[in-house]
Write an enzyme that holds these catalytic residues in place. Sequence first.
Site, PDB file in Angstrom:
ATOM      1  N   LYS A 103       0.848  -1.204   0.000  1.00 39.00           N
ATOM      2  CA  LYS A 103       0.000   0.000   0.000  1.00 39.00           C
ATOM      3  C   LYS A 103       0.881   1.251   0.000  1.00 39.00           C
ATOM      4  O   LYS A 103       0.703   2.148  -0.810  1.00 39.00           O
ATOM      5  CB  LYS A 103      -0.928  -0.032   1.223  1.00 39.00           C
TER       6      LYS A 103
ATOM      7  N   GLU B 123      10.464  -4.764   4.421  1.00 45.40           N
ATOM      8  CA  GLU B 123      10.492  -6.194   4.061  1.00 45.40           C
ATOM      9  C   GLU B 123      10.174  -6.368   2.567  1.00 45.40           C
ATOM     10  O   GLU B 123      10.893  -7.039   1.835  1.00 45.40           O
ATOM     11  CB  GLU B 123       9.451  -6.984   4.875  1.00 45.40           C
TER      12      GLU B 123
ATOM     13  N   GLY C 198      -4.977  -1.576   4.774  1.00 45.61           N
ATOM     14  CA  GLY C 198      -4.162  -2.724   4.353  1.00 45.61           C
ATOM     15  C   GLY C 198      -4.826  -4.062   4.621  1.00 45.61           C
ATOM     16  O   GLY C 198      -4.936  -4.917   3.747  1.00 45.61           O
ATOM     17  N   ARG C 199      -5.329  -4.236   5.844  1.00 47.86           N
ATOM     18  CA  ARG C 199      -5.921  -5.541   6.209  1.00 47.86           C
ATOM     19  C   ARG C 199      -7.332  -5.712   5.648  1.00 47.86           C
ATOM     20  O   ARG C 199      -7.972  -6.727   5.875  1.00 47.86           O
ATOM     21  CB  ARG C 199      -5.869  -5.737   7.727  1.00 47.86           C
TER      22      ARG C 199
ATOM     23  N   GLU D  31      -4.951  -6.440  14.669  1.00 46.50           N
ATOM     24  CA  GLU D  31      -4.389  -5.142  14.265  1.00 46.50           C
ATOM     25  C   GLU D  31      -5.491  -4.068  14.324  1.00 46.50           C
ATOM     26  O   GLU D  31      -5.204  -2.898  14.539  1.00 46.50           O
ATOM     27  CB  GLU D  31      -3.784  -5.221  12.852  1.00 46.50           C
TER      28      GLU D  31
ATOM     29  N   HIS E 181      -5.774 -32.310  17.705  1.00 41.69           N
ATOM     30  CA  HIS E 181      -4.653 -33.086  18.235  1.00 41.69           C
ATOM     31  C   HIS E 181      -3.513 -32.175  18.686  1.00 41.69           C
ATOM     32  O   HIS E 181      -2.378 -32.612  18.827  1.00 41.69           O
ATOM     33  CB  HIS E 181      -4.173 -34.085  17.179  1.00 41.69           C
TER      34      HIS E 181
ATOM     35  N   LYS F 132       9.426  -0.889  14.358  1.00 36.93           N
ATOM     36  CA  LYS F 132      10.016  -0.618  13.034  1.00 36.93           C
ATOM     37  C   LYS F 132      11.085   0.469  13.165  1.00 36.93           C
ATOM     38  O   LYS F 132      12.191   0.334  12.648  1.00 36.93           O
ATOM     39  CB  LYS F 132       8.928  -0.092  12.086  1.00 36.93           C
TER      40      LYS F 132
HETATM   41  O1  F6P Z   1       1.843  -4.222   9.905  1.00 36.72           O
HETATM   42  C1  F6P Z   1       1.613  -2.890   9.610  1.00 36.72           C
HETATM   43  C2  F6P Z   1       1.145  -2.687   8.212  1.00 36.72           C
HETATM   44  O2  F6P Z   1       1.061  -1.331   7.985  1.00 36.72           O
HETATM   45  C3  F6P Z   1      -0.173  -3.374   7.909  1.00 36.72           C
HETATM   46  O3  F6P Z   1      -1.278  -2.679   8.330  1.00 36.72           O
HETATM   47  C4  F6P Z   1      -0.079  -3.571   6.456  1.00 36.72           C
HETATM   48  O4  F6P Z   1      -0.998  -4.501   6.013  1.00 36.72           O
HETATM   49  C5  F6P Z   1       1.357  -4.015   6.313  1.00 36.72           C
HETATM   50  O5  F6P Z   1       2.051  -3.245   7.263  1.00 36.72           O
HETATM   51  C6  F6P Z   1       1.957  -3.848   4.952  1.00 36.72           C
HETATM   52  O6  F6P Z   1       1.972  -2.520   4.537  1.00 36.72           O
HETATM   53  P1  F6P Z   1       2.172  -2.117   3.032  1.00 36.72           P
HETATM   54  O7  F6P Z   1       1.076  -2.731   2.232  1.00 36.72           O
HETATM   55  O8  F6P Z   1       2.136  -0.627   3.009  1.00 36.72           O
HETATM   56  O9  F6P Z   1       3.503  -2.649   2.585  1.00 36.72           O
END
Ligand code: F6P
Length: 549
Positions: free
Chosen positions: A209, A215, A269-270, A355, A386, A514
């Site tokens: 987003k 990452e 995002g979620r 979240e 189990h 972060k």
């Molecule tokens: O974990 C924090 C967060 O901002 C989430 O809400 C989001 O889904 C994720 O990181 C990834 O963010 P992005 O889509 O901006 O890479």
Amino acid sequence: MEKRKVLGKMKSWKKLHAHFKKVKEFNMREMFEKDKDRFEKFHLVYENMLFDFSKNRVSEKTMRHLYDLAKECQLSEKIEAMFRGDKINITENRSVLHTALRNRKSKPIKVDGSDIMPQINEVFAKIRKFSDAVRFGEFKGHTGKKLTNIVNIGIGGSDLGPVMVTEALKKYWAKDIHCHFISNIDGTACAEVLSKINPEETLFIVASKTFTTIETLTNARTCRRWLVEALGEHAVSKHFVALSTNKAEVEKFGIDSENMFEFWDYIGGRYSVWSAIGLPIVIAIGMDNFEKFLDGAAAMDKHFRTADFEHNIPVTLALLGVLYNNFFDFKRYAVIAYDQYLKYFPAYLQQLDMESNGKTVDLQGNFVDYSTGPVIFGGAGTDVQHSFFQQIHQGTDIIPCDFIVPAISHNEIGEHHDILMSNVLAQAEALMKGKTEKEVAAEMKKAGKSVEEVKFLKAFKTFSGNRPSNMILFKKIDPFALGMLVAMYEHKVFVQGVIWNIDSYDQWGVELGKQMAVKIMPELTGELHPMEHDSSTLSLIKAIRKFRK
Ligand code: F6P
């Protein structure tokens, strides 16, 4: 800033509090024995979905108090505000409009005075065109080969939704398409996927987003290097696309905006699986099936928006959760899907719920004095029977469960599905009924056990029961049903956020770690001398450096 009465001072809350003295004593086994119509009173049906909430520690009066609480919290007004596009994410000053992506008739929805439906429909049209071109081999790789390996690079909401939905709808995949997901920054995630694929046949989808998530960008750069080493710089435009709200960063990364599928700030995002973030899903199952997934969500939106609270599935589910969390003090919640294809659903739900509602400050900026979002965990049945079910049946803490069950399997093989179904029904019944010491003793005696054995073992074999669960039964988990299921939980989370008076749509809690990681990184690599840390962090930095020498 909107004024609101503190939860504990609300009339309905106080009434619920007084009524809870009785509720605490409810015994579900007795309630079922006394009232043969209990199921009739405590279940709801919508489309091909049956929601049985009769195995909860509630009476009709309890439910009335809970619905009154929702009314006093102005839930109807809040629902309308969300669907209308009010900026209910107040800490980020954003609308919350994942529901606009399921607004199938494109009724105008305005954000800052402009109708957002044309931009949504334009991106969906672009997705249809591109996904068809990939699926039918018209959009080829740099060397002219069909793109059959789809690698989604994203994390959190840019990963969990696509992972969960592609797996859940595996039966609908095009035969020659293979989906892969890279989320973790651990180099192993990249290495494992790259070792299995051929660059000439691979499409990388960089999903972020913000397009600033370390990452995702690190993983994307690694994959880009890998591709360029194999096919050269010119190959990038045929093998990389981006899903994002941030055009500038996408271009900075080196992906042409032609190859970018946009979404917008009003999609959290979620909550973004319905948006361009769904591209890997669309390539796998086709746009027609994806639209059925949207239709399912739209059906749930309609139900949520129009059904009165007493007949409203997400509202009822949410209020039961409030009862357990805030009155019974049950802080954990398990979601178990009796469908192998839904094995990633609990992980998806974990982000969606935790979240969203893992917050301590209310909408007026005050610390709350009640508990908010519970711990969500789960897995696929019967596997988890189990593993953690021992604790669910006999642990000291009670963990309410949701069981998600399709009556028809996508793989009807012999007696498998009947065994699966009997297990889920048995689990819910066992949790509710339990087994008394008397029943255990009688059973053991009948099996010829000695008096001493019975005396010693009966306590171990006793089940207290009275443990709540919901049964969420579908005819079959097809794209439509899955859309309903996901939207149901989105709305459940929303309702609980309204009751708890929190902002379910921000996520400040993920920022601190972060920021600190950025500071630690150069200290770990030796560029900077580690300082200003506690003794534990400092010593760990030194120990890691020593191990890595
Ligand atoms: O974990 C924090 C967060 O901002 C989430 O809400 C989001 O889904 C994720 O990181 C990834 O963010 P992005 O889509 O901006 O890479």
